[in-house]
Design a protein around this motif. Structure first.
Motif, PDB file in Angstrom:
ATOM      1  N   GLU A  62       0.823  -1.203   0.000  1.00  7.13           N
ATOM      2  CA  GLU A  62       0.000   0.000   0.000  1.00  7.13           C
ATOM      3  C   GLU A  62       0.865   1.264   0.000  1.00  7.13           C
ATOM      4  O   GLU A  62       0.485   2.284  -0.582  1.00  7.13           O
ATOM      5  N   THR A  63       2.035   1.206   0.656  1.00  4.48           N
ATOM      6  CA  THR A  63       2.942   2.350   0.638  1.00  4.48           C
ATOM      7  C   THR A  63       3.398   2.656  -0.782  1.00  4.48           C
ATOM      8  O   THR A  63       3.385   3.803  -1.232  1.00  4.48           O
ATOM      9  N   LYS A  67       1.941   1.736  -3.547  1.00  7.37           N
ATOM     10  CA  LYS A  67       0.794   2.154  -4.355  1.00  7.37           C
ATOM     11  C   LYS A  67       0.442   3.617  -4.096  1.00  7.37           C
ATOM     12  O   LYS A  67       0.192   4.389  -5.035  1.00  7.37           O
ATOM     13  N   TYR A  68       0.437   4.019  -2.826  1.00  2.50           N
ATOM     14  CA  TYR A  68       0.069   5.390  -2.479  1.00  2.50           C
ATOM     15  C   TYR A  68       1.072   6.394  -3.034  1.00  2.50           C
ATOM     16  O   TYR A  68       0.693   7.423  -3.602  1.00  2.50           O
ATOM     17  N   CYS A  69       2.346   6.084  -2.885  1.00  5.04           N
ATOM     18  CA  CYS A  69       3.365   7.006  -3.391  1.00  5.04           C
ATOM     19  C   CYS A  69       3.289   7.133  -4.909  1.00  5.04           C
ATOM     20  O   CYS A  69       3.422   8.225  -5.467  1.00  5.04           O
ATOM     21  N   LEU A 102       0.178   9.160  -5.813  1.00 10.54           N
ATOM     22  CA  LEU A 102       0.337  10.560  -5.436  1.00 10.54           C
ATOM     23  C   LEU A 102       1.250  11.302  -6.411  1.00 10.54           C
ATOM     24  O   LEU A 102       0.951  12.421  -6.836  1.00 10.54           O
ATOM     25  N   VAL A 113      -7.283   6.436  -2.115  1.00 13.05           N
ATOM     26  CA  VAL A 113      -6.039   5.665  -1.946  1.00 13.05           C
ATOM     27  C   VAL A 113      -5.330   6.076  -0.659  1.00 13.05           C
ATOM     28  O   VAL A 113      -4.824   5.245   0.092  1.00 13.05           O
ATOM     29  N   ARG A 114      -5.303   7.397  -0.375  1.00  8.43           N
ATOM     30  CA  ARG A 114      -4.659   7.884   0.842  1.00  8.43           C
ATOM     31  C   ARG A 114      -5.369   7.354   2.088  1.00  8.43           C
ATOM     32  O   ARG A 114      -4.720   6.906   3.041  1.00  8.43           O
ATOM     33  N   PHE A 129      -4.504   3.754   2.562  1.00 14.07           N
ATOM     34  CA  PHE A 129      -3.131   3.625   3.046  1.00 14.07           C
ATOM     35  C   PHE A 129      -3.045   3.902   4.541  1.00 14.07           C
ATOM     36  O   PHE A 129      -2.368   3.197   5.293  1.00 14.07           O
TER      37      PHE A 129
END
Length: 740
Positions: free
Chosen positions: A137-138, A140-142, A145, A170-171, A174
């Motif tokens: 998830e980290t 994916k989020y980065c 973003l 997504v945020r 996360f």
């Protein structure tokens, strides 16, 4: 120092320091996992290979001796110290057993291998799966973003709005995964303190049972084993209470994360994208920035969230000005320019959102309107330590002591919320307080006890004040037991007069409740669990504060057990710590006082089965439930008085015990010779111990769960039996054995 506490609020900041703290927990879990796997391997070798028994046992003992527990927080309780020391104790026992060359271990797989394997797979395995999900998830989020921030500001508004919504989803996901992972990591760290040691203790008990030549060694080990069993049970009980508090905090963070962000010593910190121009090409580089308002100092560091490592040295400069960038002047959104005193040129930065840009500019006094975060101020409780408040508490205490002091689960069992609200409303209203008749069956005892607890929670500040909350906790962490009492004694007399008077009234009452623990099952320890979080609640609700709940409970226990000395005598000048003996060892259960039979642990070995009623009582008394009724406060004119009770009976009693009370010590204990002429009634029989017991007098017997007594017959002392164990005749608590 132990492992640092992981604050849920740090999940939203996701700072490098938070990642480093999280990594230390992950390394500890991996270390534990490897150790358990090695321990299981050694245990199987010990069971299956008789020829290699000596070698396997010594290796197993060495593994135990090398492992060291790491606890969360800056201090350990006496029980945690006892548990942490247990592995070294086990190693010494195994070395002695190897010297005796006794029989092979029987049935060790069920009591040792399977529980450890289950803990490793179910707990540590679940933490590993949560880490994989968190890392995924980290990343994916980065990625999302960065892609989102690259969108041109010239695109249609609808398209941009849709992209913003997708990033928010997504945020949010996360953050949820991050919170769940942090919760799971800390849960496993806490669980291993008892789920990991219990199988080892059970395994050692099996060795004593099946090794004839280990009998003498088992007798020497009994004392520590009793202490450790009690420490494990105490740690388990504290874990249940702490886990519920942490889980509640996590749910609050999920529901409203902005209300629970951590208070940073810095003005502002977070991730920003900085525009860097190189060879006619501009690139946006991600930095973690910290801005301190007082010296106007900005610090930037390259940090990759995906890998969790720094990519360069920190860069600092002094801020000169901050200006918002207009949308038509740059194709990126959420941008602002800053100028530095000690760095040439203009630095263009991009925030993560419009709200994030507003906060940065607000912190740096940017050329934008300053808005104040909307925070709904919570209504302070309107209960006061005035005449009416004291009369209410006295009236409630008198009703409890005259009507229901022997009621099981007193203060632990919660009353119905609506009934508690009605009682408090009537009692705090000057027009109706005189009409409240507590002797009536209309008001159950659990309603009255819940009303007392809720009144204390309605006070604008805890009874023992925010000011001295940390002082009480530090006092409970002192090494010397006498120093703890002396320091708490000193702090109590620094409390405001009304707070100290109310605390004295309450402690006298709780001491009387504890003196009836044989009937109500509410010992000093149980009362500490109930009232610790109420009287010593912290000003800020954090994971670290929740981890200190066990020390809050210890403070309340000390106040109850020493209430006459603390409230009647003035403290010795110079403070509690200065008058104590500095070289005394840290207190453990066995050092401060021998555990009494009333301190019944949950046995980890083979014991006879309980009746259904006994199981229900045992389960009900192992979990502490705090009242959660959300009651509205009622104003009360302090110049008007309710029905006043000038005197409330109080009393002292035996404060020992965990859950099952023991009969009062017989007078004949002072003269053991009287025992020989006591036995009357039915012929002697055999009896088996249901719980462990440590003798407090020479004429009593010490024993563990499962011990079989010979020649058991009634004693002349009520509630006591007389029996023989290993050739010694002495007294046994009647409610600790069953006849066979």
């Amino acid at each position: 120092m132990g492992l640092p506490a992981l604050e849920f609020s740090d999940c939203y900041v996701d700072s490098p320091q938070f990642r480093e703290r999280l990594k230390s927990h992950e390394l500890e879990l991996e270390k534990t996992n490897k150790f358990i796997k090695e321990l299981i391997k050694d245990g199987k070798a010990l069971i299956q290979a008789l020829k290699n028994l000596s070698t396997a046992k010594r290796k197993f003992a060495e593994s135990l001796n090398e492992f060291k527990f790491q606890c969360i927080g800056d201090a350990e309780t006496d029980d945690e110290i006892c548990i942490a020391k247990s592995l070294q104790e086990f190693a010494g026992v195994l070395q002695n057993l190897e010297d005796e060359r006794t029989r092979m271990i029987e049935n060790a797989s069920d009591v040792l291998i399977l529980p450890l394997e289950r803990f490793r797979k179910e707990q540590i395995g679940a933490a590993k799966e949560a880490k994989k999900k968190y890392d995924k998830e980290t990343e994916k989020y980065c990625t999302v973003l960065e892609k989102h921030l690259s969108l041109s500001a010239k695109k249609k508004e609808a398209h941009l709005h849709e992209a913003d919504n997708q990033v928010d989803i997504v945020r949010h996901h996360f953050y949820e995964v991050s919170l769940e992972y942090v919760f799971k990591v800390q849960e496993v760290q806490e669980r291993k303190m008892f789920e990991f040691v219990e199988p080892l203790l059970a395994f050692l008990q099996g060795l004593f049972t099946y090794y004839h030549h280990g009998y003498e060694l088992a007798k020497d080990f009994n004392h520590f084993k009793t202490d450790l069993t009690i420490s494990i049970q105490n740690t388990r009980n504290r874990f249940e209470s702490t886990r519920s508090e942490v889980e509640c905090l996590m749910k609050k963070m999920k529901e409203n994360p902005h209300e629970h962000k951590s208070i940073s010593p810095h003005t502002m910190e977070g991730y920003l994208f900085v525009q860097e121009k190189r060879s006619f090409v501009s690139t946006w580089v991600k930095y973690y920035c910290i801005y301190q308002r007082e010296p106007k100092r900005m610090t930037m560091m390259l940090f990759d969230q995906k890998s969790g490592g720094k990519n360069g040295d920190e860069e600092s400069f002094t801020l000169k000005s901050c200006t918002r960038r207009k949308t038509d002047s740059i194709e990126k959104r959420f941008c602002f320019d800053i100028e530095a005193v000690d760095r040439p040129g203009v630095i263009t930065m991009q925030a993560l959102s419009e709200e994030d840009r507003r906060l940065w500019m607000e912190a740096m006094d940017g050329r934008e309107p300053v808005y104040t975060l909307n925070r709904d101020s919570q209504n302070e409780a309107m209960a006061q330590l005035d005449v009416i408040g004291f009369n209410i508490v006295k009236k409630f205490i008198y009703a409890i002591e005259t009507r229901g002091i022997d009621e099981q689960g007193l203060y632990r069992i919660v009353g119905v919320s609506s009934r508690v609200q009605k009682l408090l409303s009537l009692a705090m209203d000057p027009k109706t307080c005189a009409d409240v008749e507590l002797n009536s069956t209309e008001w159950e005892i659990k309603t009255i006890t819940s009303a007392i607890k809720h009144y204390l929670r309605m006070l604008p500040a805890p009874l023992m004040t925010y000011q001295y909350q940390r002082s009480f906790i530090k006092a409970a962490k002192l090494d010397n037991p006498e120093a703890r009492v002396a320091e708490i004694h000193s702090i109590v007399h620094r409390l405001p007069e009304k707070n100290r008077q109310m605390l004295e009234l309450l402690m006298k009452h709780l001491a009387k409740v504890a003196s009836h623990h044989q009937q109500n099952l509410m010992t000093v320890a149980n009362l500490g669990v109930v009232f610790g979080p109420t009287l010593l609640r912290p000003q800020e609700e954090t994971v670290a504060a929740i981890m200190d709940i066990k020390f809050q409970n210890i403070v309340i226990e000390i106040l109850i057990e020493n209430h006459e000395r603390i409230f009647k005598d003035m403290p010795v000048s110079g403070g509690g710590q200065g008058n104590s003996q500095p070289n005394l060892p840290r207190r453990r259960s066995a050092d401060s006082k021998a555990p009494s039979c009333s301190e019944r642990p949950l046995t980890l070995f083979h014991t006879p089965s309980f009746s259904e009623k006994d199981k229900a009582v045992e389960k009900r008394n192992s979990v502490v439930v705090n009242s959660s009724a959300d009651l509205s406060s009622v104003n009360c004119n302090s110049t008007l008085s309710c029905t006043r009770l000038d005197s409330v009976p109080t009393g002292d009693g035996d404060h020992d015990g965990l859950q099952l009370p023991k009969q009062r010590r017989p007078n004949s204990l002072q003269n053991p010779k009287v025992l020989s002429s006591m036995s009357t009634g039915p012929p002697p029989r055999k009896a088996r111990a249901l719980y462990a017991c440590k003798a407090e007098h020479d004429s009593e017997l010490s024993f563990i769960a499962g011990t079989v007594f010979e020649n058991v017959h009634p004693s002349r002392e009520p509630g006591w039996l007389e029996g023989t164990l290993d050739g010694k005749t002495g007294l046994i608590p009647e409610n600790y054995v069953e006849f066979v």
